[in-house]
Design a protein around this motif. Sequence first.
Motif, PDB file in Angstrom:
ATOM      1  N   LEU A  85       0.858  -1.193   0.000  1.00  0.00           N
ATOM      2  CA  LEU A  85       0.000   0.000   0.000  1.00  0.00           C
ATOM      3  C   LEU A  85       0.893   1.241   0.000  1.00  0.00           C
ATOM      4  O   LEU A  85       2.033   1.194   0.448  1.00  0.00           O
ATOM      5  N   SER A  86       0.350   2.352  -0.484  1.00  0.00           N
ATOM      6  CA  SER A  86       1.155   3.577  -0.508  1.00  0.00           C
ATOM      7  C   SER A  86       1.312   4.101   0.923  1.00  0.00           C
ATOM      8  O   SER A  86       0.419   3.891   1.763  1.00  0.00           O
ATOM      9  N   PRO A  87       2.448   4.787   1.209  1.00  0.00           N
ATOM     10  CA  PRO A  87       2.636   5.355   2.552  1.00  0.00           C
ATOM     11  C   PRO A  87       1.472   6.263   2.956  1.00  0.00           C
ATOM     12  O   PRO A  87       1.064   6.268   4.122  1.00  0.00           O
ATOM     13  N   ALA A  88       0.888   6.980   2.008  1.00  0.00           N
ATOM     14  CA  ALA A  88      -0.238   7.885   2.332  1.00  0.00           C
ATOM     15  C   ALA A  88      -1.447   7.081   2.803  1.00  0.00           C
ATOM     16  O   ALA A  88      -2.116   7.440   3.774  1.00  0.00           O
ATOM     17  N   THR A  89      -1.722   5.954   2.120  1.00  0.00           N
ATOM     18  CA  THR A  89      -2.851   5.104   2.505  1.00  0.00           C
ATOM     19  C   THR A  89      -2.617   4.522   3.895  1.00  0.00           C
ATOM     20  O   THR A  89      -3.518   4.531   4.748  1.00  0.00           O
ATOM     21  N   VAL A  90      -1.387   4.021   4.139  1.00  0.00           N
ATOM     22  CA  VAL A  90      -1.069   3.440   5.452  1.00  0.00           C
ATOM     23  C   VAL A  90      -1.239   4.502   6.542  1.00  0.00           C
ATOM     24  O   VAL A  90      -1.805   4.224   7.609  1.00  0.00           O
ATOM     25  N   SER A  91      -0.785   5.725   6.272  1.00  0.00           N
ATOM     26  CA  SER A  91      -0.925   6.807   7.263  1.00  0.00           C
ATOM     27  C   SER A  91      -2.380   7.101   7.568  1.00  0.00           C
ATOM     28  O   SER A  91      -2.766   7.258   8.735  1.00  0.00           O
ATOM     29  N   ALA A  92      -3.200   7.157   6.513  1.00  0.00           N
ATOM     30  CA  ALA A  92      -4.623   7.474   6.705  1.00  0.00           C
ATOM     31  C   ALA A  92      -5.310   6.375   7.504  1.00  0.00           C
ATOM     32  O   ALA A  92      -6.069   6.659   8.445  1.00  0.00           O
ATOM     33  N   ILE A  93      -5.032   5.097   7.157  1.00  0.00           N
ATOM     34  CA  ILE A  93      -5.671   3.982   7.880  1.00  0.00           C
ATOM     35  C   ILE A  93      -5.190   3.952   9.335  1.00  0.00           C
ATOM     36  O   ILE A  93      -5.986   3.759  10.256  1.00  0.00           O
ATOM     37  N   SER A  94      -3.867   4.172   9.533  1.00  0.00           N
ATOM     38  CA  SER A  94      -3.330   4.164  10.898  1.00  0.00           C
ATOM     39  C   SER A  94      -4.006   5.232  11.750  1.00  0.00           C
ATOM     40  O   SER A  94      -4.375   4.987  12.901  1.00  0.00           O
ATOM     41  N   ALA A  95      -4.185   6.409  11.165  1.00  0.00           N
ATOM     42  CA  ALA A  95      -4.822   7.507  11.908  1.00  0.00           C
ATOM     43  C   ALA A  95      -6.228   7.110  12.339  1.00  0.00           C
ATOM     44  O   ALA A  95      -6.647   7.372  13.473  1.00  0.00           O
ATOM     45  N   GLU A  96      -6.942   6.438  11.431  1.00  0.00           N
ATOM     46  CA  GLU A  96      -8.310   6.006  11.726  1.00  0.00           C
ATOM     47  C   GLU A  96      -8.305   4.967  12.856  1.00  0.00           C
ATOM     48  O   GLU A  96      -9.117   5.046  13.792  1.00  0.00           O
ATOM     49  N   LEU A  97      -7.368   4.013  12.788  1.00  0.00           N
ATOM     50  CA  LEU A  97      -7.295   2.951  13.811  1.00  0.00           C
ATOM     51  C   LEU A  97      -6.905   3.511  15.179  1.00  0.00           C
ATOM     52  O   LEU A  97      -7.381   3.052  16.215  1.00  0.00           O
ATOM     53  N   ILE A  98      -6.032   4.550  15.149  1.00  0.00           N
ATOM     54  CA  ILE A  98      -5.625   5.189  16.416  1.00  0.00           C
ATOM     55  C   ILE A  98      -6.811   5.947  17.017  1.00  0.00           C
ATOM     56  O   ILE A  98      -7.074   5.875  18.219  1.00  0.00           O
ATOM     57  N   LEU A  99      -7.560   6.617  16.133  1.00  0.00           N
ATOM     58  CA  LEU A  99      -8.746   7.346  16.579  1.00  0.00           C
ATOM     59  C   LEU A  99      -9.771   6.406  17.213  1.00  0.00           C
ATOM     60  O   LEU A  99     -10.431   6.741  18.196  1.00  0.00           O
ATOM     61  N   GLN A 100      -9.868   5.189  16.658  1.00  0.00           N
ATOM     62  CA  GLN A 100     -10.804   4.202  17.201  1.00  0.00           C
ATOM     63  C   GLN A 100     -10.246   3.492  18.426  1.00  0.00           C
ATOM     64  O   GLN A 100     -10.890   2.584  18.968  1.00  0.00           O
ATOM     65  N   ASN A 101      -8.981   3.845  18.791  1.00  0.00           N
ATOM     66  CA  ASN A 101      -8.355   3.280  19.990  1.00  0.00           C
ATOM     67  C   ASN A 101      -7.963   1.805  19.832  1.00  0.00           C
ATOM     68  O   ASN A 101      -7.631   1.144  20.812  1.00  0.00           O
ATOM     69  N   LEU A 102      -8.032   1.287  18.607  1.00  0.00           N
ATOM     70  CA  LEU A 102      -7.672  -0.122  18.391  1.00  0.00           C
ATOM     71  C   LEU A 102      -6.160  -0.283  18.299  1.00  0.00           C
ATOM     72  O   LEU A 102      -5.613  -1.354  18.563  1.00  0.00           O
ATOM     73  N   VAL A 103      -5.484   0.796  17.906  1.00  0.00           N
ATOM     74  CA  VAL A 103      -4.037   0.773  17.728  1.00  0.00           C
ATOM     75  C   VAL A 103      -3.454   1.945  18.494  1.00  0.00           C
ATOM     76  O   VAL A 103      -4.087   3.002  18.579  1.00  0.00           O
TER      77      VAL A 103
END
Length: 403
Positions: free
Chosen positions: A41-59
Amino acid sequence: MTTNPLGNRDLIRAINRSTVLTIIKNHGPIARAEIARQTGLSPATVSAISAELILQNLVVEKETGDSKSGRPPILLVINPHGGFVIGIKLTETQAIAAMTDLEAVVIAKQIEPILDHAPASVVKSLTNLIARLISESGIFKKQLLGVGLGMAGIIDARRGLLRESPIYHWHDVPLREMLQKQLKTLVYIDNDVNTLTQAEKWFGSGQVANNFITVTIGRGVGMGIVVNGQFYRGAGGGAGELGHTVVDPDGPMCECGKRGCLETFVGDLGLLNQAAEAWKRGDISAEAHTPEELVALANAGDMGAIEIFRKAGEILGRSVANLANVLNPERIIISGEGTRAGLWLFNPMFESVRQYTLATLINDLEIKIDPWGDDAWARGAATLVLSELFESPVYRGMSKAGG
Ligand SMILES: [Zn+2]
């Protein structure tokens, strides 16, 4: 073809999200750049997904100690307390529930007797049980991500439908819908052997094998099948009824209405019926009212009890050999309360497996005896919810819709 309930863009986003989450679960702590490298996956996609997972407190982010080049790299790990799930094993007489964190560590446990088998009464008992478990664990209801339930029978996991229950005598009960209405949280139901197989796949010996089978012995004889890392459930969710494969058409009557099913020779009731007949013939030194008593007799050297287990082991071994010949698995895991018989059952079983498995295929096969307790069954049911969280919707669709 499986129809896709999500739109194509949403589906791709959901797949990418589960891919990233699974990489973090399996390889964390891990840097975003490494996730991008491993997934393509592109670094931008990974960053966006990571941000979402952190916001959901899963990561959560984790700083590492070593910082040779100045700034320490920031790594991502699963937050085990980012959410909680409940797993329930429903038996003939009771429901055993365990609450686990995202790493399937059990944090609270409760048991509720099941006295009335009417679907509405069972749902009411389960609702009480879950309320008690939540209050005992001290979590907030909103932290509960879902409830997984495993029980014996033919279950259409995709539709949440209990198609046939031999012990509750239910037929086409929409159990998931009934529970969801009461609990107001996501509910997943599956055959209990599948939930145990799910736990094997995640935490047990299934982690290293892509093609494996779990055979459970106890009240019944069940089977969970994993092919190429995915569950095989059959057209309507009924795959794995190993206990009702016919071993001897002239054999004892089975609960399913047929004669001579594997279960009548190897299941608890079958063993006890044979013990009762041996007692009438005078071939056994004492009456056995429970499987435990029969094991105790064998341990004390009673030849009648030893012979019952020898015959059961021999027959079970032939069924295991048939499975090996048909599916060529890497591993067959034998589990469940029936493993209490130990070597009285397993020595003759191994001998029979060696005798009836094709020579080439036996080299691929490893057999493992894995005696799991009630906790493991409940924990297995909890992984139903976890797998929904982590697994790609593509695989989910394949495994649940059967193709
Ligand atoms: Zn049967």
